[in-house]
Design an enzyme around this catalytic site. Structure first.
Site, PDB file in Angstrom:
ATOM      1  N   GLY A  85       0.762  -1.247   0.000  1.00 13.22           N
ATOM      2  CA  GLY A  85       0.000   0.000   0.000  1.00 13.22           C
ATOM      3  C   GLY A  85       0.790   1.293   0.000  1.00 13.22           C
TER       4      GLY A  85
ATOM      5  N   GLU B 261       3.966  -6.822   1.695  1.00 17.03           N
ATOM      6  CA  GLU B 261       3.592  -7.162   0.319  1.00 17.03           C
ATOM      7  C   GLU B 261       3.505  -5.929  -0.580  1.00 17.03           C
ATOM      8  OE1 GLU B 261       0.539 -10.791   1.275  1.00 17.03           O
ATOM      9  OE2 GLU B 261      -0.276  -8.774   1.282  1.00 17.03           O
ATOM     10  N   PRO B 262       4.606  -5.255  -0.839  1.00 20.05           N
ATOM     11  CA  PRO B 262       4.543  -4.078  -1.701  1.00 20.05           C
ATOM     12  C   PRO B 262       4.362  -4.450  -3.177  1.00 20.05           C
ATOM     13  CG  PRO B 262       6.820  -4.575  -1.147  1.00 20.05           C
ATOM     14  CD  PRO B 262       5.970  -5.544  -0.369  1.00 20.05           C
TER      15      PRO B 262
ATOM     16  N   ARG C 266       2.915  -1.582  -5.940  1.00 15.88           N
ATOM     17  CA  ARG C 266       3.120  -0.297  -6.621  1.00 15.88           C
ATOM     18  C   ARG C 266       4.486   0.313  -6.333  1.00 15.88           C
ATOM     19  NH1 ARG C 266      -1.217   3.090  -7.885  1.00 15.88           N
ATOM     20  NH2 ARG C 266      -2.446   1.864  -6.418  1.00 15.88           N
TER      21      ARG C 266
ATOM     22  N   ARG D 239      -6.165   4.044 -15.587  1.00 10.42           N
ATOM     23  CA  ARG D 239      -6.262   4.661 -14.267  1.00 10.42           C
ATOM     24  C   ARG D 239      -6.868   6.081 -14.273  1.00 10.42           C
ATOM     25  NH1 ARG D 239      -2.359   5.628 -11.428  1.00 10.42           N
ATOM     26  NH2 ARG D 239      -3.274   5.116  -9.415  1.00 10.42           N
TER      27      ARG D 239
ATOM     28  N   TYR E  21     -10.193   6.061 -12.034  1.00 13.38           N
ATOM     29  CA  TYR E  21     -10.296   6.788 -10.772  1.00 13.38           C
ATOM     30  C   TYR E  21      -9.534   8.110 -10.757  1.00 13.38           C
ATOM     31  CZ  TYR E  21      -7.153   2.747  -9.981  1.00 13.38           C
ATOM     32  OH  TYR E  21      -6.267   1.710 -10.125  1.00 13.38           O
TER      33      TYR E  21
ATOM     34  N   CYS F 260     -12.593   5.381 -28.223  1.00 10.21           N
ATOM     35  CA  CYS F 260     -13.860   6.045 -28.514  1.00 10.21           C
ATOM     36  C   CYS F 260     -14.646   6.251 -27.236  1.00 10.21           C
ATOM     37  CB  CYS F 260     -14.652   5.220 -29.515  1.00 10.21           C
ATOM     38  SG  CYS F 260     -13.790   5.091 -31.073  1.00 10.21           S
ATOM     39  N   GLU F 261     -14.143   7.117 -26.410  1.00 10.29           N
ATOM     40  CA  GLU F 261     -14.754   7.497 -25.134  1.00 10.29           C
ATOM     41  C   GLU F 261     -14.317   8.925 -24.863  1.00 10.29           C
ATOM     42  OE1 GLU F 261     -16.507   5.922 -22.663  1.00 10.29           O
ATOM     43  OE2 GLU F 261     -16.648   3.995 -23.698  1.00 10.29           O
TER      44      GLU F 261
HETATM   45  C1  LIG Z   1      -2.896  -5.100  -4.019  1.00  9.51           C
HETATM   46  C2  LIG Z   1      -2.371  -5.792  -2.849  1.00  9.51           C
HETATM   47  C3  LIG Z   1      -1.069  -5.535  -2.419  1.00  9.51           C
HETATM   48  C4  LIG Z   1      -0.165  -4.511  -3.069  1.00  9.51           C
HETATM   49  O1  LIG Z   1      -0.656  -3.235  -2.914  1.00  9.51           O
HETATM   50  P1  LIG Z   1       0.225  -1.986  -3.439  1.00  9.51           P
HETATM   51  O2  LIG Z   1      -0.600  -0.816  -3.116  1.00  9.51           O
HETATM   52  O3  LIG Z   1       0.431  -2.176  -4.893  1.00  9.51           O
HETATM   53  O4  LIG Z   1       1.506  -2.016  -2.677  1.00  9.51           O
HETATM   54  C5  LIG Z   1      -0.598  -6.259  -1.345  1.00  9.51           C
HETATM   55  N1  LIG Z   1      -1.376  -7.187  -0.721  1.00  9.51           N
HETATM   56  C6  LIG Z   1      -2.629  -7.445  -1.109  1.00  9.51           C
HETATM   57  C7  LIG Z   1      -3.417  -8.474  -0.408  1.00  9.51           C
HETATM   58  C8  LIG Z   1      -3.176  -6.761  -2.181  1.00  9.51           C
HETATM   59  O5  LIG Z   1      -4.426  -7.020  -2.561  1.00  9.51           O
END
Ligand SMILES: *Cc1c(COP(=O)(O)O)cnc(C)c1O
Length: 431
Positions: A247, A289-290, A292, A329, A333, A360-361
Site C-alpha cells: 500500500g 507485500e509491496p 506499486r 487509471r 479513478y 472512442c470514449e
Molecule cells: C494489491 C495488494 C497488495 C499490493 O498493494 P500496493 O498498493 O500495490 O503495494 C498487497 N497485498 C494485497 C493483499 C493486495 O491485494
C-alpha cells in the site's frame, strides 16, 4: 519536471531511462511502449529487503504481482530474493511457468474458486490467505480428502481504510475483503480443528493502496496485535506470522511526496514491536507485500503524438496513439500523471494542453491540463510512473493490440513482452 532519479536528458535533449534514449527505444520497438527501468526495480527490491533486515530480522518481503507481472518480472523477483503474491489461478500459472518456487508464493483472493484452491494445493504454495469462512471450509475439505498439508493466514479487516492522504477508521467495515472479528474467532477454531493438514500461521491485512500517511499503517499494526491478543485469550491460538500487506504510495506528480521505503518499513516494524510489547505478545514473523512501490516509478509509457486540436478559448487537445486501453487509471479513478516531451526534454513547458487517448470514449483523457513545450505532430510523449497497474490492467478496447514491454538497464534494452498483432486479437475467435 523530471522527478525520478532514473531519468536523464542527453545532449540531443532526449529523455533517457535506464541509460537508453527513449527516441531510439520508440524507433526500435514502436509506440505505444511500456518501458521499465530494471535497475530501479532491483534497487527497490533491495531497499525493501535491507530495510526489513535492519529493523525486523524475522521478516519477509513478497512482491504483489498484480501490480505488474510477466515471466521476466517473476524471474527478477526470484533473483532479488523476494516472495511473490498471486491473486488468481492465472497469476499462479505464470509464476510457476517462470520457475518461481511454489513455497515462496502466497495465494490471495476474496473469491478463489474450488479449481484455484486445488491448483494452489497441487503446486504446494507457501501460504493461502483465507478470505472467508466458506473458503476455509472448502479448503479444509480439500486438504483432508487429499491428505495434503497447507499453511494458511486469515485475512482480517482491521477497520482502517486508508487513502492517499488520509484514512478512516470504521467500526463495522464495509469491504468485500477479509473477515470481521467474530468470523475470525470462528475461523481460528475451524482451522485448529483441521490441523495437521491445515497449518494456521497467523493473520493478514491490507488497508489500501497509494497511501502517504504512515500513521495508518501503524494504526493497522496496533489493531492486528490487539486482534491476535484477543484471539489468544479466546482460543489459546498463538500466531507466529503477521502479514501487513502493501500500500505504500509513489510519486506520480512533481508535488507528490511519498514516504521512503525505509520510513515505511521502519514505521510498520516499530508499530508491530511496540504493540506486541503492549499486548505481551511474542514477536511474530513480519511479512510485507509491496506492489506499486516496487514497480510504479520504474515505468514510463512512450506515445507518438498525432492530431492536435485547438479549441480557442477552451483548450488544446493533444491526441496520442494509446490511451485508456494501456492506462485505464485516469478514466477509472481520476488518477493524475506527469509527462515529458521525450524528444524535446530540455525545452521549457510553456503551453497548457490536455493529452487525449484514441479510444472512442470522451472520458479517455490521459492528462488534463499539463504544461508541455510547444507540441507538434510526431513528437514523442513520455507519461511517467506508469510501471504499476497499467500493463496489468490493459485491454484490447477498440481492438487495439496491447503494447510491448521493454526492460532497460545500463544502456541496454530487451523485449520482455512482444507487441500484440492484429492476428492475436482474433486468435481466440470462432467464426
Ligand atoms: C494489491 C495488494 C497488495 C499490493 O498493494 P500496493 O498498493 O500495490 O503495494 C498487497 N497485498 C494485497 C493483499 C493486495 O491485494
Amino acid at each position: 519536471m523530471i522527478h525520478s532519479g532514473s531519468l536523464q536528458i542527453n545532449s540531443k535533449q532526449h529523455l533517457k531511462i535506464g541509460g537508453c534514449d527513449t527516441v531510439d527505444l520508440a524507433a526500435e520497438y514502436g509506440t505505444p511502449l511500456y518501458v521499465m527501468d530494471e535497475g530501479l526495480i532491483r534497487e527497490n527490491c533491495r531497499r525493501y529487503r535491507q530495510a526489513l533486515q535492519l529493523c525486523y530480522p524475522h521478516g519477509r518481503v513478497l512482491y504483489a504481482g498484480k501490480a505488474f507481472l510477466t515471466l521476466a518480472m517473476a524471474d527478477l523477483v526470484k533473483e532479488a530474493g523476494l516472495g511473490l503474491d498471486v491473486v488468481s489461478g492465472g497469476e499462479l500459472y505464470l509464476a510457476l511457468k517462470a520457475g518461481f518456487p511454489a513455497k515462496d508464493i502466497c495465494f490471495h483472493g476474496n473469491n478463489k474458486s474450488g479449481v484455484e484452491l486445488q491448483e494452489a494445493l497441487r503446486a504446494g504454495v507457501g501460504r493461502i490467505v483465507v478470505d472467508s469462512l466458506v473458503e476455509l471450509q472448502e479448503l479444509c475439505a480439500l486438504v483432508q480428502s487429499q491428505q495434503q498439508k497447507t499453511a494458511v493466514l486469515l485475512r482480517f479487516k482491521p477497520g482502517i481504510e486508508a487513502h492517499t492522504h488520509d484514512y478512516i477508521q470504521t467500526g463495522q467495515d464495509d469491504s468485500k475483503f477479509g473477515l470481521g472479528f467474530a468470523e475470525i474467532l470462528q475461523a481460528v477454531r475451524i482451522a485448529l480443528h483441521a490441523a495437521p493438514f491445515l497449518e494456521l500461521k497467523g493473520f493478514h491485512c491490507h488497508i489500501g493502496s497509494q497511501i502517504f500517511q504512515l500513521e495508518s499503517f501503524a494504526l493497522a499494526a496496533r489493531s492486528m496485535l490487539r486482534l491476535m491478543s484477543a484471539v489468544k485469550k479466546e482460543t489459546g491460538f498463538l500466531a507466529c506470522e503477521l502479514d501487513m500487506g502493501g500500500g505504500l504510495g509513489i510519486r506520480y506528480l512533481q508535488v507528490d511526496n511519498p514516504p521512503s521505503i525505509e520510513d515505511f518499513v521502519q514505521t510498520v516494524a516499530r508499530a508491530v514491536k511496540e504493540a506486541a510489547t503492549e499486548e505481551g505478545y511474542p514477536l511474530p514473523d513480519l511479512l510485507l507485500e509491496p506492489g506499486r512501490s516496487i514497480v510504479g516509478e520504474a515505468g514510463l509509457t512512450l506515445y507518438r503524438v498525432g492530431v492536435i486540436k485547438d479549441l480557442p478559448g477552451i483548450r488544446r487537445y493533444v491526441a496520442v496513439d494509446g490511451g485508456m486501453m494501456d492506462n485505464i487509471r485516469p478514466a477509472l479513478y481520476q488518477a493524475r500523471y506527469a509527462a515529458v516531451l521525450a524528444n524535446k526534454a530540455a525545452r521549457e513547458a510553456t503551453q497548457k494542453v490536455t493529452v487525449a487517448g484514441k479510444a472512442c470514449e470522451s472520458g479517455d483523457l490521459l492528462i488534463e491540463h499539463i504544461n508541455l513545450p510547444p507540441v507538434e505532430k510526431d513528437d514523442l510523449l513520455a507519461v511517467l510512473s506508469t510501471g504499476a497497474y497499467c500493463y496489468a490492467l490493459a485491454s484490447n478496447y477498440n481492438c487495439h493490440p496491447r503494447p510491448a514491454v521493454v526492460f532497460v538497464r545500463n544502456g541496454k534494452s530487451r523485449l520482455v513482452v512482444r507487441r500484440e498483432t492484429y492476428a492475436d486479437l482474433i486468435a481466440l475467435h470462432q467464426s
